[in-house]
Design a protein around this motif. Structure first.
Motif, PDB file in Angstrom:
ATOM      1  N   PRO A 128       0.823  -1.213   0.000  1.00 53.70           N
ATOM      2  CA  PRO A 128       0.000   0.000   0.000  1.00 53.70           C
ATOM      3  C   PRO A 128       0.858   1.264   0.000  1.00 53.70           C
ATOM      4  CG  PRO A 128      -0.669  -1.522   1.752  1.00 53.70           C
ATOM      5  CD  PRO A 128       0.614  -2.037   1.183  1.00 53.70           C
ATOM      6  N   VAL A 129       0.301   2.340  -0.523  1.00 59.10           N
ATOM      7  CA  VAL A 129       0.982   3.634  -0.524  1.00 59.10           C
ATOM      8  C   VAL A 129       1.352   4.023   0.913  1.00 59.10           C
ATOM      9  CG1 VAL A 129       0.652   6.112  -0.951  1.00 59.10           C
ATOM     10  CG2 VAL A 129      -0.007   4.449  -2.686  1.00 59.10           C
ATOM     11  N   LEU A 130       0.477   3.706   1.865  1.00 60.86           N
ATOM     12  CA  LEU A 130       0.763   4.044   3.267  1.00 60.86           C
ATOM     13  C   LEU A 130       2.044   3.383   3.767  1.00 60.86           C
ATOM     14  CD1 LEU A 130      -2.794   4.009   4.866  1.00 60.86           C
ATOM     15  CD2 LEU A 130      -1.339   5.982   4.364  1.00 60.86           C
ATOM     16  N   THR A 131       2.376   2.215   3.258  1.00 54.47           N
ATOM     17  CA  THR A 131       3.626   1.553   3.639  1.00 54.47           C
ATOM     18  C   THR A 131       4.820   2.355   3.158  1.00 54.47           C
ATOM     19  OG1 THR A 131       2.579  -0.618   3.628  1.00 54.47           O
ATOM     20  CG2 THR A 131       4.986  -0.573   3.422  1.00 54.47           C
ATOM     21  N   ILE A 132       4.755   2.860   1.941  1.00 53.54           N
ATOM     22  CA  ILE A 132       5.842   3.690   1.411  1.00 53.54           C
ATOM     23  C   ILE A 132       5.987   4.948   2.262  1.00 53.54           C
ATOM     24  CG2 ILE A 132       6.728   4.950  -0.601  1.00 53.54           C
ATOM     25  CD1 ILE A 132       6.541   1.865  -0.956  1.00 53.54           C
ATOM     26  N   ARG A 133       4.875   5.583   2.590  1.00 56.34           N
ATOM     27  CA  ARG A 133       4.917   6.799   3.416  1.00 56.34           C
ATOM     28  C   ARG A 133       5.515   6.509   4.785  1.00 56.34           C
ATOM     29  NH1 ARG A 133      -0.907   8.809   1.439  1.00 56.34           N
ATOM     30  NH2 ARG A 133      -0.192   9.937  -0.398  1.00 56.34           N
ATOM     31  N   ARG A 151      13.687   4.762   6.318  1.00 55.59           N
ATOM     32  CA  ARG A 151      14.090   3.418   5.924  1.00 55.59           C
ATOM     33  C   ARG A 151      13.778   3.115   4.464  1.00 55.59           C
ATOM     34  NH1 ARG A 151      10.766  -0.024   9.855  1.00 55.59           N
ATOM     35  NH2 ARG A 151      11.494  -1.622   8.443  1.00 55.59           N
ATOM     36  N   PHE A 152      13.657   4.150   3.635  1.00 51.83           N
ATOM     37  CA  PHE A 152      13.295   3.929   2.236  1.00 51.83           C
ATOM     38  C   PHE A 152      14.263   4.663   1.318  1.00 51.83           C
ATOM     39  CE2 PHE A 152      10.394   4.208  -1.503  1.00 51.83           C
ATOM     40  CZ  PHE A 152      10.241   2.842  -1.669  1.00 51.83           C
ATOM     41  N   ALA A 153      14.205   4.321   0.062  1.00 51.24           N
ATOM     42  CA  ALA A 153      15.051   4.964  -0.948  1.00 51.24           C
ATOM     43  C   ALA A 153      14.782   6.471  -0.965  1.00 51.24           C
ATOM     44  CB  ALA A 153      14.755   4.371  -2.324  1.00 51.24           C
TER      45      ALA A 153
END
Length: 75
Positions: free
Chosen positions: A32-37, A44-46
Protein backbone atom coordinates in the motif's frame (compact mmCIF):
# COMPACT_ATOMS: atom_id res chain seq x y z
CA UNK A 1 2.49 -7.57 -14.25
CA UNK A 2 3.63 -4.71 -16.43
CA UNK A 3 6.10 -2.45 -14.68
CA UNK A 4 5.24 1.23 -14.64
CA UNK A 5 7.56 3.27 -16.83
CA UNK A 6 7.85 6.95 -17.35
CA UNK A 7 10.80 7.61 -19.63
CA UNK A 8 12.24 11.07 -19.77
CA UNK A 9 14.73 11.85 -22.52
CA UNK A 10 17.29 14.15 -20.94
CA UNK A 11 19.39 14.59 -24.06
CA UNK A 12 22.87 13.45 -25.04
CA UNK A 13 24.62 14.85 -21.96
CA UNK A 14 22.55 12.98 -19.39
CA UNK A 15 21.41 9.40 -18.94
CA UNK A 16 17.87 8.23 -19.56
CA UNK A 17 16.01 8.10 -16.23
CA UNK A 18 12.80 6.36 -15.25
CA UNK A 19 10.91 8.28 -12.56
CA UNK A 20 8.05 6.77 -10.57
CA UNK A 21 5.49 8.52 -8.39
CA UNK A 22 4.41 7.01 -5.05
CA UNK A 23 1.53 5.08 -6.63
CA UNK A 24 3.85 3.48 -9.18
CA UNK A 25 6.43 2.60 -6.51
CA UNK A 26 3.74 1.01 -4.35
CA UNK A 27 2.38 -0.96 -7.31
CA UNK A 28 5.87 -2.18 -8.24
CA UNK A 29 6.59 -3.30 -4.66
CA UNK A 30 3.02 -4.66 -4.24
CA UNK A 31 2.46 -2.73 -1.00
CA UNK A 32 0.00 0.00 0.00
CA UNK A 33 0.98 3.63 -0.52
CA UNK A 34 0.76 4.04 3.27
CA UNK A 35 3.63 1.55 3.64
CA UNK A 36 5.84 3.69 1.41
CA UNK A 37 4.92 6.80 3.42
CA UNK A 38 5.64 5.01 6.69
CA UNK A 39 9.03 3.73 5.49
CA UNK A 40 9.94 7.28 4.34
CA UNK A 41 8.90 8.75 7.69
CA UNK A 42 11.07 6.19 9.49
CA UNK A 43 14.03 7.00 7.21
CA UNK A 44 14.09 3.42 5.92
CA UNK A 45 13.30 3.93 2.24
CA UNK A 46 15.05 4.96 -0.95
CA UNK A 47 15.61 8.71 -1.24
CA UNK A 48 12.94 10.65 -3.10
CA UNK A 49 13.45 13.50 -5.53
CA UNK A 50 11.31 16.54 -4.86
CA UNK A 51 9.96 18.14 -8.02
CA UNK A 52 7.91 21.13 -6.98
CA UNK A 53 5.47 19.74 -4.43
CA UNK A 54 5.64 16.19 -5.76
CA UNK A 55 7.93 13.34 -4.84
CA UNK A 56 9.30 10.96 -7.43
CA UNK A 57 11.79 8.12 -7.24
CA UNK A 58 14.46 7.07 -9.68
CA UNK A 59 13.74 3.43 -10.54
CA UNK A 60 17.45 2.64 -10.09
CA UNK A 61 17.29 3.88 -6.47
CA UNK A 62 14.27 1.63 -5.84
CA UNK A 63 16.14 -1.36 -7.28
CA UNK A 64 19.19 -0.60 -5.10
CA UNK A 65 17.04 -0.22 -1.99
CA UNK A 66 15.16 -3.42 -2.77
CA UNK A 67 18.41 -5.36 -3.12
CA UNK A 68 19.60 -3.99 0.25
CA UNK A 69 16.48 -5.48 1.87
CA UNK A 70 17.41 -9.03 0.91
CA UNK A 71 17.82 -11.33 3.90
CA UNK A 72 21.22 -12.88 4.44
CA UNK A 73 21.22 -16.68 4.35
CA UNK A 74 22.14 -18.35 7.60
CA UNK A 75 25.40 -20.27 7.31
Amino acid sequence: MTLPTRRHDLGDDMTDTTLWNIDEVAAYLRVPVLTIRWLRQEGRFAPAIKVGRRLVWDARDIATWLESQREVEAA
